[in-house]
Structure formats: C-alpha cells, structure tokens
Scaffold this active site. Structure first.
Site, mmCIF file in Angstrom:
data_model
loop_
_atom_site.group_PDB
_atom_site.id
_atom_site.type_symbol
_atom_site.label_atom_id
_atom_site.label_comp_id
_atom_site.label_asym_id
_atom_site.label_seq_id
_atom_site.Cartn_x
_atom_site.Cartn_y
_atom_site.Cartn_z
ATOM 1 N N LYS A 183 -6.683 3.196 -3.258
ATOM 2 C CA LYS A 183 -7.106 3.188 -1.856
ATOM 3 C C LYS A 183 -7.464 4.601 -1.443
ATOM 4 O O LYS A 183 -6.759 5.552 -1.777
ATOM 5 C CB LYS A 183 -5.981 2.620 -0.994
ATOM 6 C CG LYS A 183 -6.292 2.543 0.500
ATOM 7 C CD LYS A 183 -5.125 1.904 1.234
ATOM 8 C CE LYS A 183 -5.282 1.998 2.747
ATOM 9 N NZ LYS A 183 -4.133 1.415 3.473
ATOM 10 N N ASP A 224 0.871 -1.182 0.000
ATOM 11 C CA ASP A 224 0.000 0.000 0.000
ATOM 12 C C ASP A 224 0.906 1.230 0.000
ATOM 13 O O ASP A 224 1.441 1.609 1.049
ATOM 14 C CB ASP A 224 -0.898 0.024 1.235
ATOM 15 C CG ASP A 224 -2.051 -0.974 1.161
ATOM 16 O OD1 ASP A 224 -1.981 -1.901 0.321
ATOM 17 O OD2 ASP A 224 -2.998 -0.843 1.956
ATOM 18 N N LYS A 275 -9.920 -0.028 -2.472
ATOM 19 C CA LYS A 275 -9.819 -0.322 -1.049
ATOM 20 C C LYS A 275 -10.283 0.898 -0.265
ATOM 21 O O LYS A 275 -9.761 1.997 -0.445
ATOM 22 C CB LYS A 275 -8.379 -0.676 -0.662
ATOM 23 C CG LYS A 275 -8.202 -0.934 0.847
ATOM 24 C CD LYS A 275 -6.788 -1.398 1.173
ATOM 25 C CE LYS A 275 -6.559 -1.512 2.670
ATOM 26 N NZ LYS A 275 -5.194 -1.990 3.006
#
Length: 222
Positions: free
Chosen positions: A154, A92, A183
């Site tokens: 995300k 991430d 996400k």
C-alpha cells in the site's frame, strides 16, 4: 470504465481520531449503499463495524501500527490478531519506516512475517509510505513485503506529507510478481482520479471520499 468496477475496489475509510460510533454506522451504511469492497477503521471500531456489516459481503479492514509504524513487533502482531478475532478479515499494517530508513531490513522483514503468521489467511497489506522513500527504496521495501508474505503493498497512510501517485503505483506493479497486489491510498478524492489509479495498476483504492467518488461516477453515467 464501468462505475461498478471502481466501487468494488474501494476501501471506504474513516481513521480520524475523533470518529464517533455514529460516524462508523454511517460509514457502514454508505458501504452497503454503494457496494464498496470494505470499510477501513481503527481497531477500536472493528467489532462495531463487523456487527453492522454482518450478513453482507463487505469486508472489515483494520489498521495496525498506524500511522507511524514505529511500535514493537510484538505489539503489531498482537494488535493484528486481536482485530481478526473481533471480525476484521483484512489488515493494513504500517511498515517500520524508521527501521527501514536505518537499514535494519531484517527487522522489517521479521515484523511483516510476524503479523502474517498471527493472522492466518486474512489479507495483509503493508503500507510503505512512499512519500518518504526514494524509488530504489520503494522497490526494496516492496520486495521485502513480498518475501515476508504480504498480499498487498500500500502506498500511503494518508497521514504523511504526500499520498498516492500514479508513478508509484506503476513502479510497484512493475517490480512485484503477479501474486502481489497494490493498494493506492492518500489524496484520491474524485471518480476520475480513482479510474486513473486503477488503469495504472491499483487493485484497491483507499479513500475517505468514497461517497463523492460514487456519486460522481453515477452522475457521469446518466
């Protein structure tokens, strides 16, 4: 929505600066108990989490350039590669928000591509920190992520002034191709919230409240 469907989408997260090895051990045990998709930890704890989750299907996710995204491209790429080498299978990374807001889109594109190239087939999620962006900027950032080879966009680090919103998830799903996933992270603390985000289009939920969400879901099923 079945509770198993919710739990298998959760990245069980502990990114506090004062987290101890004992805290990480507990995080991994909780992930095994409830069947979460992954644990998300700082790079320092990737090796420990990988060892603790050996012979399970639970993935280890590490953050890169976290939480500000403002470090050098070479550092992000090296950090990501190192994390993968120590056992992470998902990254991430935080987009360079400063560069993006300054209009240096080629820099942003380059850094995502650089991380993508260094981690091979590992899953790459790019955090665009929606709370700092207009809707037009969110769309542009998401498209750059897709063009640069990311697997997910995300919504948030959870360290900014705002977290995930249903509106942001819906917007990102609308503008991204079917290849890309979303996400949602930041402020998702209840089973009901998790369900709503999944129904809005979230493919994964990042949360430090995984146990609470799981227990609420199990209780509601009784």
């Amino acid at each position: 929505m079945e509770i198993e469907e919710v739990l298998k989408r959760i990245d069980h997260t502990l990114l506090k600066s004062n987290a101890s090895s004992r805290d990480i051990a507990r995080l991994c045990e909780e992930a095994k108990k409830y069947g979460f998709h992954a644990v998300c930890v700082n790079p320092y704890y990737v090796q420990l989490a990988s060892k603790l989750l050996k012979d399970t299907e639970i993935r280890v996710c590490s953050v890169v350039g976290f939480p500000l995204g403002a470090t050098f491209i070479e550092i992000k790429a090296e950090e990501a590669e190192k994390a993968i080498g120590l056992g992470a299978s998902e990254i991430d990374m935080v987009m360079n928000i400063s560069a993006f807001k300054s209009g240096d889109l080629e820099y942003v594109r380059k850094e995502i591509k650089s991380v993508r190239e260094r981690i091979g087939d590992a899953i790459l999620k790019v955090i665009i920190e929606c709370c700092y962006l207009t809707d037009d900027e969110k769309i542009l950032a998401a498209k750059i992520c897709e063009e640069a080879g990311a697997d997910y966009v995300k919504t948030s680090t959870g360290f900014g002034p705002g977290g995930a919103t249903l509106e942001d998830v819906k917007l990102l799903k609308k503008v991204l191709s079917s290849r890309m996933k979303v996400k949602a992270a930041g402020g998702i603390r209840t089973f009901e919230q998790a369900v709503r985000f999944i129904e809005a289009g979230a493919d994964r939920i990042g949360t430090s409240s995984g146990v609470k969400i799981a227990e609420e879901g199990l209780k509601s099923r009784k």
